[in-house]
Motif scaffolding. Structure first.
Motif, short mmCIF file in Angstrom:
data_model
loop_
_atom_site.label_atom_id
_atom_site.label_comp_id
_atom_site.label_asym_id
_atom_site.label_seq_id
_atom_site.Cartn_x
_atom_site.Cartn_y
_atom_site.Cartn_z
N ALA A 244 70.20 43.67 61.75
CA ALA A 244 71.09 44.44 62.62
C ALA A 244 72.03 45.45 61.78
O ALA A 244 71.96 46.58 61.97
CB ALA A 244 71.82 43.33 63.52
N LEU A 245 72.69 44.69 61.02
CA LEU A 245 73.77 45.59 60.04
C LEU A 245 72.77 46.93 59.30
O LEU A 245 73.29 47.86 59.41
CB LEU A 245 74.54 44.73 59.02
N THR A 246 71.85 46.51 58.72
CA THR A 246 70.97 47.49 58.18
C THR A 246 70.58 48.48 58.95
O THR A 246 70.72 49.60 58.56
CB THR A 246 69.73 46.93 57.17
N MET A 247 70.06 48.26 60.24
CA MET A 247 69.65 48.95 61.02
C MET A 247 70.94 50.15 61.54
O MET A 247 70.75 51.22 61.63
CB MET A 247 69.20 48.71 62.49
N PHE A 248 72.13 49.37 61.61
CA PHE A 248 73.37 50.26 61.81
C PHE A 248 73.59 51.18 60.73
O PHE A 248 73.91 52.44 61.18
CB PHE A 248 74.33 49.51 62.33
N SER A 250 71.75 52.50 58.52
CA SER A 250 70.72 53.56 58.52
C SER A 250 70.91 54.67 59.56
O SER A 250 70.81 55.88 59.33
CB SER A 250 69.18 52.86 58.49
N LEU A 251 71.16 54.16 60.65
CA LEU A 251 71.46 55.00 61.83
C LEU A 251 72.66 55.96 61.61
O LEU A 251 72.34 57.24 61.76
CB LEU A 251 71.70 54.12 63.22
N GLY A 254 71.66 58.67 59.18
CA GLY A 254 70.91 59.68 59.75
C GLY A 254 71.59 60.59 60.75
O GLY A 254 71.64 61.84 60.64
N LEU A 255 72.82 60.04 61.33
CA LEU A 255 73.52 60.64 62.40
C LEU A 255 74.45 61.66 61.63
O LEU A 255 75.11 62.60 62.18
CB LEU A 255 74.53 59.68 63.24
N LEU B 243 63.20 42.06 67.12
CA LEU B 243 64.53 42.69 67.16
C LEU B 243 64.75 43.99 66.86
O LEU B 243 65.36 44.85 67.74
CB LEU B 243 65.33 41.87 65.81
N MET B 247 66.36 46.59 69.88
CA MET B 247 67.37 47.18 69.49
C MET B 247 67.27 48.64 69.83
O MET B 247 68.12 49.52 70.46
CB MET B 247 67.65 47.06 68.16
N ALA B 271 67.39 61.92 63.97
CA ALA B 271 67.98 60.67 63.21
C ALA B 271 67.32 59.44 64.06
O ALA B 271 66.86 58.49 63.44
CB ALA B 271 69.50 60.80 63.59
N LEU B 275 64.99 56.82 62.31
CA LEU B 275 65.26 55.33 62.22
C LEU B 275 64.02 54.41 62.79
O LEU B 275 63.83 53.26 62.25
CB LEU B 275 66.57 54.99 63.12
N GLN B 278 61.52 54.34 60.16
CA GLN B 278 62.01 53.54 59.02
C GLN B 278 62.00 51.86 59.18
O GLN B 278 61.49 51.15 58.29
CB GLN B 278 63.39 53.77 58.48
N PHE B 279 62.05 51.53 60.57
CA PHE B 279 61.98 50.07 60.90
C PHE B 279 60.72 49.67 61.66
O PHE B 279 60.71 48.74 62.10
CB PHE B 279 63.18 49.79 61.51
#
Lengths: 333, 333
Positions: A244-248, A250-251, A254-255, B243, B247, B271, B275, B278-279
């Motif tokens: 969850a943290l890594t996806m945030f 990365s997002l 990107g943003l 997950l 998400m 973006a 993402l 990437q995941f």
């Protein structure tokens, strides 16, 4: 009205004692039902307390000279550091001077201390660590996520029973569903532990067992109480947190990569904040160690004052709902 | 130039035979090095093939009357459904008529068939299923994610060896790092299996063992090859999938909740796409079952033509790099 007394390991956690003391102050200032005993180095705690205003009757300080580090081997630490903030706080519970202990310190030491200092309820074979994890339907209890690995089938059955009682009382949902974490839902699927546990869960009275659930269904709220062995539970919990943290992160990267996406980000901010909150594994404060003679709550190592405050307040409903009495009644007798 | 011959279980997977046949056509049309043998119900396959143009020399159809369902018990299915598309495809590999088999069908049946029909390399104790999972640094190999649970320490050591060879050859990284999935990095942490495996991995020559890694570090690319027992690996892989998808769904819902966020979404779209890509746990196509006499690749059950095409193409580099020969050399001799 009698207050619920929470012994807080003021020295445990990455941001102790600053955040632990502030969390305690916030808890007593926002709830008249709580008294906190701050346990740890008196001078450091008093220096932090001096920053805040609070009702003096609601906070007490008990000195403890030692601190259990994350590097300490748990069993040795509990046995040798008898004057550590964690052990002293746990003794307050054992001696009936506090109802609960909250610590953001070493998980291993909390698990060992819970058993050796606070003590297990009679008949409880192994106390599980049971955090709530967020799902799209609310929260599920992932039990056991502790460090007491290689459980036996009869342990898992007690996890299911204790987890059901805890979930029902804390979440206010009658007859919560219980699922066994497995690698498939078909009858022949599973490792030996899971295969041996299935028939016991089917026979177990007083729980609403719905069978095996796969890990991909956890986040969709497939069961209220998800029973698993601690090695697997711990891996799932930490993987949840990490992904969850890594996806945030990365997002976010990107943003912020172009002017166009930066402008868009301003507009979508509420949605991003909502998402972050929804998948925050620490939003429910601490995880209780169930089946002990008193309540022991493990808060995340990197807890800030907010999580410490939530963890302290959790103790109130645990005590008020008489969860330990219900566990004793349904399992131990 | 001799072509690599891939036997495709045309009937396996949620979208078979439409997507499997299309994937095969796309693979041969975009690479002159591949020939695909489509195995399954001839009439259905021919009806699909009729939709496309392709070089007739590159595709062959072999009829198989039966299909192994997801509900079939794997061992029974492999033994009793001898004329199923999966078993016939695997026999082509066993008999030297194909280099590899690709199937998006039942994982359990593929694992059993791999061992019983294709056969293990001499000296290999247990063939692991080894998918790549995306990380912020690229990809890590999660080995074993199969259904052959309750492994022993010596199995995990072979997973580390085979995983290293596979990673090095497919990812082109010399001396890839090997981590043991664990609930902590301290020496005393772990369940019995992990504790018994640690000294063996430390002593094992030819691998770059870096010690225990925690699950929260997987997505950060803590090790190239992550060794674990299949029950745990399977749980992690499916949890990852669940997950990440959940998400994205929640983010989508949040982004479509107001006019403001909808406008913002148009701007941040690149973006979000980045993402998602990437995941995406299926971006690397299929997972090989290592240590067999031929190559067996398991594609995801919900593979579309894109994933089938990637899985077929994977077989080329596997064969060209001589991964099986290298496994034989370094482990079996």
């Amino acid at each position: 009205m009698e207050k619920i007394i929470v012994a807080l390991d003021a020295m445990g956690g990455d941001y102790a004692p600053e955040q632990t003391v502030q969390g305690a102050v916030n808890a007593v200032n926002s709830s008249g039902e709580i008294k906190v005993i701050l346990v740890g180095k008196q001078d450091l705690i008093q220096a932090e307390l001096a920053k805040y205003e609070y009702n003096g009757d609601s906070i007490e300080v008990v000195h403890a000279e030692e601190i259990i580090d994350m590097g300490d081997v748990p069993t040795a630490a509990i046995k040798n550091k008898k004057d550590s903030s964690l052990v002293v706080a746990m003794r307050l519970v054992r001696d009936g001077k506090a109802d609960a202990v909250v610590s953001a310190g070493s998980t291993g030491a909390i698990l060992v201390g819970g058993q050796l200092v606070v003590g297990r309820l009679k008949g409880i074979k192994r106390p599980p660590l049971a955090p709530f994890v967020p799902t799209t339907k609310g929260f599920s209890l992932l039990i056991d996520c502790g460090a007491n690995v290689d459980a036996r089938p009869e342990h898992l059955v007690q996890f299911a029973q204790m987890g059901s009682i805890y979930y029902e009382n804390v979440m206010g949902k009658k007859n919560p569903t219980v699922g066994l974490l497995n690698i498939g839902t078909e009858e022949e699927k599973g490792n030996q532990l899971v295969k041996d546990t299935k028939p016991l869960l089917k026979e177990c009275k007083g729980i609403n067992y719905i069978g095996s659930i796969e890990s991909r269904e956890i986040v969709r709220g497939a069961a209220d109480v998800i029973v698993c062995e601690a090695f697997v539970g711990n891996i799932v919990l930490k993987f949840f947190e990490g992904l969850a943290l890594t996806m945030f992160d990365s997002l976010k990267q990107g943003l912020l990569s172009s002017l166009r996406t930066k402008i868009g980000t301003l507009l979508v901010k509420p949605a991003l904040k909502g998402l972050k909150k929804q998948f925050d594994t620490s939003s429910q404060g601490g995880a209780p160690l169930l089946g002990l003679k008193g309540l022991v709550v493990k808060a995340h190592g990197n807890s800030t004052c907010k999580e410490i405050e939530i963890a302290i307040k959790q103790c109130v409903s645990f005590k008020k709902q008489g969860i330990n009495e219900k566990i004793k009644e349904s399992i131990c007798d």
